[in-house]
Design a protein around this motif. Structure first.
Motif, short mmCIF file in Angstrom:
data_model
loop_
_atom_site.label_atom_id
_atom_site.label_comp_id
_atom_site.label_asym_id
_atom_site.label_seq_id
_atom_site.Cartn_x
_atom_site.Cartn_y
_atom_site.Cartn_z
N PHE A 34 2.00 -2.87 4.44
CA PHE A 34 3.28 -2.28 4.11
C PHE A 34 4.21 -3.34 3.53
O PHE A 34 4.11 -4.53 3.84
N TYR A 36 8.47 -3.55 3.43
CA TYR A 36 9.76 -2.98 3.79
C TYR A 36 10.86 -3.82 3.16
O TYR A 36 10.72 -5.04 2.99
N GLN A 38 15.12 -4.73 3.55
CA GLN A 38 16.26 -4.66 4.45
C GLN A 38 17.50 -5.21 3.75
O GLN A 38 17.57 -6.39 3.42
N LEU A 44 15.33 -1.24 8.23
CA LEU A 44 14.29 -1.46 7.24
C LEU A 44 13.91 -0.15 6.56
O LEU A 44 13.80 0.89 7.20
N LEU A 46 11.02 1.65 4.01
CA LEU A 46 9.67 1.50 3.48
C LEU A 46 9.68 1.54 1.96
O LEU A 46 10.21 2.47 1.36
N LYS A 49 3.06 1.47 0.78
CA LYS A 49 2.04 1.21 1.80
C LYS A 49 0.66 1.30 1.15
O LYS A 49 0.47 1.99 0.14
N PHE A 90 10.13 -7.64 3.72
CA PHE A 90 9.17 -7.94 4.77
C PHE A 90 7.83 -7.29 4.44
O PHE A 90 7.75 -6.09 4.18
#
Lengths: 110, 118
Positions: A34, A36, A38, A44, A46, A49, A90
């Protein structure tokens, strides 16, 4: 043990330039991967994926990522960065729980 | 819109004074998680509930407790906050623990509760 490495702590790009954020993982089996994003002071969100199949996955906001098993990598890319993309990104791997990398903070110059 | 709501967004407490953070969801997801995120660090999983089953991470201090009175709500209790507990606390939900291509294990995060300890 499973782990995620994001080698770049900070990256600065100019608006309109291309972007690649690196992610390497350590996991014995085929991972669920994944990305993410922020924004400051927020939770967070998405971006995209990967579970299986096509190794190039498309996400929201014009992002894409490519899974390369031979390199244990899942790098995030965007062809043209916008100022609103400035945030922390992330990478994460899902084994029996979600394990995050340390994050890459992206700054965008006008 | 279905979502994950955290309250309060900002909480200031004194050293040793108990604090409770709340999380509610309208997604009807089975799993609810609490993460701790310190400044410039990755989120760290504290524990999760699968329905009513509580699962504590091995390295989560006893100072942190959680309650899930029903499907929609989950609380994080910090019994005696220390200066080192100052952080952003993130609640997340997922439909299931595993899911693969179904996406059942994809997490939806709340906006977070930022805790300051004086």
């Amino acid at each position: 043990a499973q782990s995620v490495t994001q080698p770049d702590i900070h990256i600065t790009v100019s608006e309109g330039a291309s972007l690649e954020l690196r992610c390497n993982y350590s996991y014995g089996a085929t991972p669920y991967l994944f990305w993410y994003v922020q924004s400051p002071g927020q939770g967070l969100q998405l971006l995209l994926k990967y579970f299986s199949g096509d190794t190039l996955v498309q996400g929201i906001k014009g992002f894409e990522a490519e899974f390369k098993r031979s390199q244990s990598s899942f790098n995030l890319r965007k062809p043209s960065v916008h100022w609103s993309d400035a945030a922390e990104y992330f990478c994460a791997v899902d084994t029996d729980k979600l394990i995050f990398g340390a994050g890459t903070r992206l700054a965008v110059h006008p | 819109d279905a979502m994950v709501i955290q309250n309060p967004r900002y909480q200031v407490t004194q050293f040793g004074k108990p604090v409770t953070l709340s999380c509610s969801q309208t997604l009807n997801h089975n799993v609810m998680y609490w993460y701790q995120q310190k400044s410039s660090q990755a989120p760290k999983l504290l524990f999760h509930y699968y329905d009513k089953d509580f699962n504590n991470e091995a390295d989560t201090p006893d100072n942190f407790q959680s309650r899930r009175p029903n499907t929609s709500f989950c609380f994080l209790d910090i019994r005696s906050p220390g200066l080192g507990d100052a952080a952003m606390y993130l609640c997340a939900t997922s439909r299931d623990l595993t899911g693969g291509a179904s996406g059942a294990n994809v997490l939806t995060f709340g906006a977070g509760s930022r805790l300051t300890v004086l």
